[in-house]
Scaffold this active site. Structure first.
Site, PDB file in Angstrom:
ATOM      1  N   TRP A 140       0.828  -1.210   0.000  1.00 43.58           N
ATOM      2  CA  TRP A 140       0.000   0.000   0.000  1.00 43.58           C
ATOM      3  C   TRP A 140       0.858   1.254   0.000  1.00 43.58           C
ATOM      4  O   TRP A 140       0.502   2.266  -0.603  1.00 43.58           O
ATOM      5  CB  TRP A 140      -0.929  -0.004   1.222  1.00 43.58           C
ATOM      6  CG  TRP A 140      -1.717   1.255   1.374  1.00 43.58           C
ATOM      7  CD1 TRP A 140      -2.880   1.581   0.748  1.00 43.58           C
ATOM      8  CD2 TRP A 140      -1.391   2.393   2.205  1.00 43.58           C
ATOM      9  NE1 TRP A 140      -3.306   2.832   1.140  1.00 43.58           N
ATOM     10  CE2 TRP A 140      -2.406   3.346   2.027  1.00 43.58           C
ATOM     11  CE3 TRP A 140      -0.334   2.674   3.078  1.00 43.58           C
ATOM     12  CZ2 TRP A 140      -2.402   4.570   2.701  1.00 43.58           C
ATOM     13  CZ3 TRP A 140      -0.325   3.893   3.740  1.00 43.58           C
ATOM     14  CH2 TRP A 140      -1.358   4.822   3.547  1.00 43.58           C
ATOM     15  N   HIS A 141       2.018   1.192   0.658  1.00 43.20           N
ATOM     16  CA  HIS A 141       2.867   2.374   0.758  1.00 43.20           C
ATOM     17  C   HIS A 141       3.536   2.729  -0.558  1.00 43.20           C
ATOM     18  O   HIS A 141       3.942   3.878  -0.745  1.00 43.20           O
ATOM     19  CB  HIS A 141       3.931   2.177   1.842  1.00 43.20           C
ATOM     20  CG  HIS A 141       3.421   2.376   3.230  1.00 43.20           C
ATOM     21  ND1 HIS A 141       2.799   1.374   3.947  1.00 43.20           N
ATOM     22  CD2 HIS A 141       3.416   3.471   4.040  1.00 43.20           C
ATOM     23  CE1 HIS A 141       2.457   1.844   5.139  1.00 43.20           C
ATOM     24  NE2 HIS A 141       2.806   3.105   5.222  1.00 43.20           N
ATOM     25  N   GLY A 142       3.686   1.797  -1.458  1.00 44.77           N
ATOM     26  CA  GLY A 142       4.346   2.143  -2.710  1.00 44.77           C
ATOM     27  C   GLY A 142       4.496   0.956  -3.638  1.00 44.77           C
ATOM     28  O   GLY A 142       4.565  -0.194  -3.201  1.00 44.77           O
ATOM     29  N   PHE A 175       2.046   8.514  -1.118  1.00 42.34           N
ATOM     30  CA  PHE A 175       1.306   7.269  -0.945  1.00 42.34           C
ATOM     31  C   PHE A 175      -0.173   7.460  -1.191  1.00 42.34           C
ATOM     32  O   PHE A 175      -0.916   6.499  -1.194  1.00 42.34           O
ATOM     33  CB  PHE A 175       1.531   6.703   0.465  1.00 42.34           C
ATOM     34  CG  PHE A 175       3.001   6.545   0.806  1.00 42.34           C
ATOM     35  CD1 PHE A 175       3.883   6.034  -0.124  1.00 42.34           C
ATOM     36  CD2 PHE A 175       3.476   6.951   2.031  1.00 42.34           C
ATOM     37  CE1 PHE A 175       5.218   5.905   0.185  1.00 42.34           C
ATOM     38  CE2 PHE A 175       4.824   6.816   2.351  1.00 42.34           C
ATOM     39  CZ  PHE A 175       5.687   6.294   1.424  1.00 42.34           C
TER      40      PHE A 175
END
Length: 461
Positions: A322-324, A461
């Site tokens: 989800w962060h990248g 993000f």
């Protein structure tokens, strides 16, 4: 429009507050439409092309919710959730999955050069929280303006916190400037805003100047000495805290100026004595989202040890993704999944550990993990890890002053929320605080004008 920009602090925010005060006093029925208009205007400032995506996202998901309420067809909600995730995947992960596919012999997936809409991860998760709770019968129906404001409210649309509908929707009905404590709440909101801004400018941005050259050198293939590796790792460990918690303080303070209380997102995470404790304190709204909407639906701790360990690992790996759109983020999340799993096994075996040892091990684990989060490549991360272990020379010139100050504030001091709200509401203290915070704000403005400022880390993000 960055929260730490002159355009926001000296133009948008004062104008928005003035309009909000006038409407709240003379036409309170216009208050929510005005806030929605201001939120869409704030979002459009970044790139007007993104505003139709946000507006369409709001309208389509609201229409699905209305259709579900009318017909009761259960399939509507899963389809809407899948569609939201597909939109997120197209904008944020299409090239990532194309690269993964190209690892298969004979595959030649092409790239799409799509601009990543700011905040898409955050407003997608807000849709999912509401729709999922609606299907469970927990969430009520809302009109389009209120639902749109829940998704797009400008203090939290770009980087959170992740707000549950039940925490905010009832607040939209209030008359914030008619409350007996309205002046006190407004003053405390200003304090949160100024402290968050100061954390970002005086600590987060200064730590970035210590961390960035080290990680850039590692990414470029240079060897990193032990002194430089520890400087870069510790500087980023505290940079990301002061950058993101500073943003969150500002978001909470700005929301409070408009009469809305948002949930806290940090609770001195670097005082944690276990990884489980760390994730109860760090990005708390994301942690509970992952727990309630991923970990528990995967089985949680209700179906045996194997399921629990698998659910932990999968949840954290997906949280990393989800962060990248980079395998380094997946590895960062997976590493925490393994660490949390080991913690479960340790507790089940009856293992005990002194608090100081638990704190030291937790901090070192988190700091080492941040290397994967910050380094854009595994090769760069490996250079940093070799340096941390002293395998590339000892080096010299460790710049410790800013790091030491940051460490003391992050581990010893209270949260900004606790500090601000524990100040007694006495007139002399309020007046003194107002003067001190005005001076601090002026110093921040001078610093912004002198050095410029970095974009908030979590905006990517």
């Amino acid at each position: 429009m960055l929260f730490n920009s002159f355009a926001f602090l000296l133009l948008f925010l004062p104008a928005a507050l003035l309009l909000h005060w006038l409407v709240e006093r003379f036409r309170p029925d216009w208050r929510l439409p005005l806030l929605l208009f201001l939120s869409l205007g704030f979002y459009s400032y970044w790139d007007w092309r993104f505003a139709p995506l946000l507006a369409t996202s709001v309208v389509v998901n609201w229409l699905v919710a209305q259709a579900f309420i009318r017909t009761g067809r259960d399939i509507l909600i899963p389809l809407a959730v899948i569609t939201n995730l597909l939109v997120l995947a197209i904008f944020k992960y299409f090239n990532f999955f194309a690269d993964m596919a190209n690892l298969i012999p004979g595959m030649q997936a092409s790239h799409w050069d799509l601009a990543l809409p700011l905040g898409i991860s955050f407003f997608t998760f807000h849709h999912i929280m509401y729709l999922t709770d609606l299907k469970k019968g927990k969430a009520p129906r809302y009109d389009l303006v209120r639902y749109g404001l829940y998704i797009a409210f400008f203090p939290q649309v770009l980087a959170g916190p992740l707000v549950r509908w039940s925490e905010i929707m009832h607040q939209f009905e209030g008359r914030p400037y008619q409350r007996p404590d309205a002046e006190e709440r407004f003053a405390r909101g200003l304090m949160l805003l100024v402290i968050g801004l100061a954390k970002k400018v005086f600590l987060g941005d200064q730590l970035a100047q210590l961390a960035n050259p080290v990680f850039q050198a590692a990414t470029n293939g240079a060897s990193v000495t032990m002194a430089d590796a520890w400087q870069g790792t510790l500087a980023f460990t505290f940079q990301i805290y002061f950058d993101f918690s500073g943003y969150t303080d500002m978001a909470l303070g700005i929301a409070l100026l408009f009469g809305i209380v948002l949930p806290q997102n940090f609770d001195v995470p670097y005082r944690a004595t276990s990884l489980q404790d760390f994730w109860r304190r760090w990005h708390m709204t994301l942690s509970r989202f992952l727990r309630d909407y991923l970990y528990i639906p995967m089985g949680g701790n209700r179906h045996g040890l194997a399921v629990q360990l698998g659910a932990l690992f999968a949840t954290m790996a997906l949280g990393g993704l989800w962060h990248g759109a980079n395998l380094t983020f997946v590895a960062w999340g997976a590493l925490f999944g393994l660490g949390l799993g080991l913690g479960v096994l340790w507790r089940r075996a009856g293992g005990l550990m002194p608090a100081i040892a638990g704190w030291a091990l937790t901090f070192l684990f988190v700091a080492f993990a941040w290397v994967l989060f910050r380094a854009p490549t595994f090769e760069g991360a490996l250079k940093i890890y070799r340096g941390l272990l002293g395998l590339s020379g000892i080096g010299s010139g460790f710049k410790w002053r800013t790091i030491l100050i940051a460490a003391a504030i992050a581990t010893i001091g209270p949260t900004t929320w606790d500090f601000v709200f524990k100040l007694p509401a006495r007139r002399w203290l309020v007046n003194t605080s107002a003067i001190l915070f005005a001076v601090l704000f002026a110093l921040v403005m001078l610093k912004l004008g002198d050095d410029g400022s970095y974009e908030f880390i979590y905006f990517q993000f």
